[in-house]
Scaffold this active site. Structure first.
Site, PDB file in Angstrom:
ATOM      1  N   GLN A 125     -50.382  33.736 -65.404  1.00  0.00           N
ATOM      2  CA  GLN A 125     -50.888  32.829 -66.431  1.00  0.00           C
ATOM      3  C   GLN A 125     -50.108  31.509 -66.448  1.00  0.00           C
ATOM      4  O   GLN A 125     -50.658  30.453 -66.754  1.00  0.00           O
ATOM      5  CB  GLN A 125     -50.800  33.524 -67.794  1.00  0.00           C
ATOM      6  CG  GLN A 125     -51.772  32.987 -68.836  1.00  0.00           C
ATOM      7  CD  GLN A 125     -53.160  33.591 -68.749  1.00  0.00           C
ATOM      8  OE1 GLN A 125     -53.308  34.773 -68.528  1.00  0.00           O
ATOM      9  NE2 GLN A 125     -54.190  32.777 -68.922  1.00  0.00           N
ATOM     10  N   LYS A 140     -48.743  36.759 -72.137  1.00  0.00           N
ATOM     11  CA  LYS A 140     -49.778  37.808 -72.059  1.00  0.00           C
ATOM     12  C   LYS A 140     -49.333  38.980 -72.907  1.00  0.00           C
ATOM     13  O   LYS A 140     -48.137  39.111 -73.206  1.00  0.00           O
ATOM     14  CB  LYS A 140     -49.938  38.274 -70.608  1.00  0.00           C
ATOM     15  CG  LYS A 140     -51.271  38.932 -70.313  1.00  0.00           C
ATOM     16  CD  LYS A 140     -52.335  37.913 -69.994  1.00  0.00           C
ATOM     17  CE  LYS A 140     -53.707  38.517 -69.892  1.00  0.00           C
ATOM     18  NZ  LYS A 140     -54.675  37.584 -69.297  1.00  0.00           N
ATOM     19  N   ASP A 180     -58.833  39.722 -73.474  1.00  0.00           N
ATOM     20  CA  ASP A 180     -58.804  40.093 -72.056  1.00  0.00           C
ATOM     21  C   ASP A 180     -59.576  41.427 -72.023  1.00  0.00           C
ATOM     22  O   ASP A 180     -60.363  41.694 -72.945  1.00  0.00           O
ATOM     23  CB  ASP A 180     -57.347  40.237 -71.550  1.00  0.00           C
ATOM     24  CG  ASP A 180     -57.245  40.245 -70.026  1.00  0.00           C
ATOM     25  OD1 ASP A 180     -57.198  39.168 -69.425  1.00  0.00           O
ATOM     26  OD2 ASP A 180     -57.233  41.337 -69.423  1.00  0.00           O
TER      27      ASP A 180
END
Ligand code: GLU
Length: 459
Positions: A125, A140, A180
């Protein structure tokens, strides 16, 4: 000239041995975190020419610092199921790097979630977010909670418990989670409700992927899938191909997959296969997307049920078989390492022209090599699936400005962003001697932005 060339070779050799040694340290320091090792290895290998060219990055220990998260939070999530039983899951948030902006990245709820998965996703990311050109750092999180088969109330109680701990670590200028796998608009709604209650303020920008009625952005749902197809479309055009008239295989049937299929179909492609965690569907006539959307988005059913309504379609158990279907373009949009070397070789034998990663790290390192060594156009996840987080950043911008942009406006910005990511990645691949290699190009372009910011900000 010859002396220069020799110096270049020495620098390259030194960079190579530096990277190899450091990679070994990462492996030793993070034992058993195989997905994290894989993500680091790919980036490190790409960076050798950059380190050879600019030893400042070595002097400032950028690589040593970038592989170590700013912090890794792990916490207990107790919650009560519908029978009254108390259950316990494990929650994570990795705040990897905030050199260019607040930590930003999704939350994944899936039984496979552990420290390695969260760290590989958080590490990727950093570079993906830098590539978007927006000021967002890398983070994350998630939990090993399995949403499958849970009631709405169970999901709500779980999300409330998760946020009760997570809220201490996030904020619109600190860390901004989103969805996600296993986390969509419903979960974001429950998480936001709990955050609002605990903080006592309406801080819309603390989460993205919110419902349209309370601060969400139009096109966020579609953004990852659309963005992947916009990116692959550019890559195809550079080689004289288009989606129009191509056959496409898209794994998965979640948010990324559905909107990748939708955009590919809009561009004139025929999507002939998709999948879920049980098996895959092959419809020679072209997948009927309205049926898949209803089954998956509304009725929460399996892909296998598609054949009840479309008897001409074939359903097969197991996921990896989807890559044995001949196609022009393959878009892995399910999950990490879903495409291995054998699958890649099978696609190659069947004449695949292009592969675009909609999921995060869906291809193993060996599978990527098969494509790159055989001139198959390859769009790596950090670049190709950056559309989702890009529109998340646009959602943050709208929240800060207390504005709501139209679908057309957001979609137009998304197309511009994906175009720029493509151009920057290509440019970096050319500049560092691997023209057309978008894996190397994307890693380098993302890395340089973060590394330069880290140097500017000191140790
Ligand atoms: N989970 C998505 C990704 O892998 C989106 C993250 C976000 O919107 O913050 O990029």
């Amino acid at each position: 000239m010859l002396v220069l060339k020799e110096a270049e070779q020495t620098n390259k050799r030194e960079a190579e041995s530096y990277v190899n040694e450091l990679f070994q340290t990462v492996v030793n320091r993070n034992p058993h975190e195989y997905e994290f090792h894989q993500a680091v290895k790919e980036v490190f290998n790409s960076l050798i020419p950059v380190l050879a060219n600019k030893p400042e990055y070595i002097k400032h220990a950028i690589l040593e610092r970038i592989v170590e998260p700013d912090r890794m939070i792990s916490f207990r999530i107790p919650w009560q199921d519908d029978t009254g039983r108390i259950r316990v899951n494990r929650g994570f948030r990795v705040q990897f790097n905030n050199a260019i902006g607040p930590y930003k990245g999704g939350l994944r709820f899936h039984p496979s979630v552990n420290a390695s998965i969260v760290k590989f996703l958080g590490f990727e990311q950093i570079f993906k977010n830098a590539l978007t050109g927006q000021s967002i750092g890398g983070g994350k999180g998630g939990s090993d909670f399995d949403p499958k088969g849970k009631s709405d109330f169970e999901i709500m109680r779980f999300c409330q418990s998760f946020m009760t701990e997570l809220c201490k670590h996030i904020g619109p200028n600190t860390d901004v989670p989103a969805g996600d796998i296993g986390v969509g608009a419903r979960e974001i709604g429950y998480l936001f409700g709990q955050y609002k209650k605990l903080s006592g303020a309406y801080e819309a920008g603390v989460l993205t992927g919110k419902g349209i009625g309370y601060g969400g952005s139009l096109a966020r749902t579609e953004a990852t899938g659309y963005g992947t197809v916009y990116f692959v479309d550019q890559m195809l055009k550079s080689a004289g191909y288009t989606f129009h008239g191509s056959t496409v295989v898209v794994s998965g049937s979640g948010n990324v997959s559905i909107y990748a299929m939708e955009k590919a179909i809009q561009l004139g492609a025929k999507v002939i296969a998709c999948s879920d965690s049980s098996g895959y569907l092959y419809d020679e006539q072209g997948i009927n997307l309205a049926t898949i959307k209803r089954l998956k988005e509304v009725e929460n059913r399996r892909c296998s049920d598609y054949t009840l309504e479309h008897p001409g379609a074939v359903y097969a158990e197991g996921c990896s078989g989807i890559w044995s279907i001949p196609c022009d373009i393959a878009l892995p949009c399910a999950t990490q390492n879903e495409m291995d070397k054998e699958a890649a070789e099978c696609l190659l034998r069947n004449g695949v022209r292009a592969v675009g990663e909609g999921a995060n790290m869906p291809c193993t390192l060996e599978a990527i090599d098969v494509f790159l060594d055989n001139q198959v156009l390859f769009a790596p996840a950090k670049a190709a699936n950056a559309g989702g987080v890009s529109v998340s950043a646009l959602e943050m911008a709208q929240n800060s400005a207390r504005q709501a942009w139209t679908m057309e406006e957001v979609d137009a910005r998304l197309q511009v962003i994906m175009g720029k990511i493509y151009e920057e990645s290509i440019r970096a691949s050319e500049l560092y001697g691997r023209p057309g290699n978008l894996v190397v190009g994307a890693n380098i372009a993302g890395f340089i932005k973060v590394a330069d910011a880290m140097i500017a900000q000191g140790i």
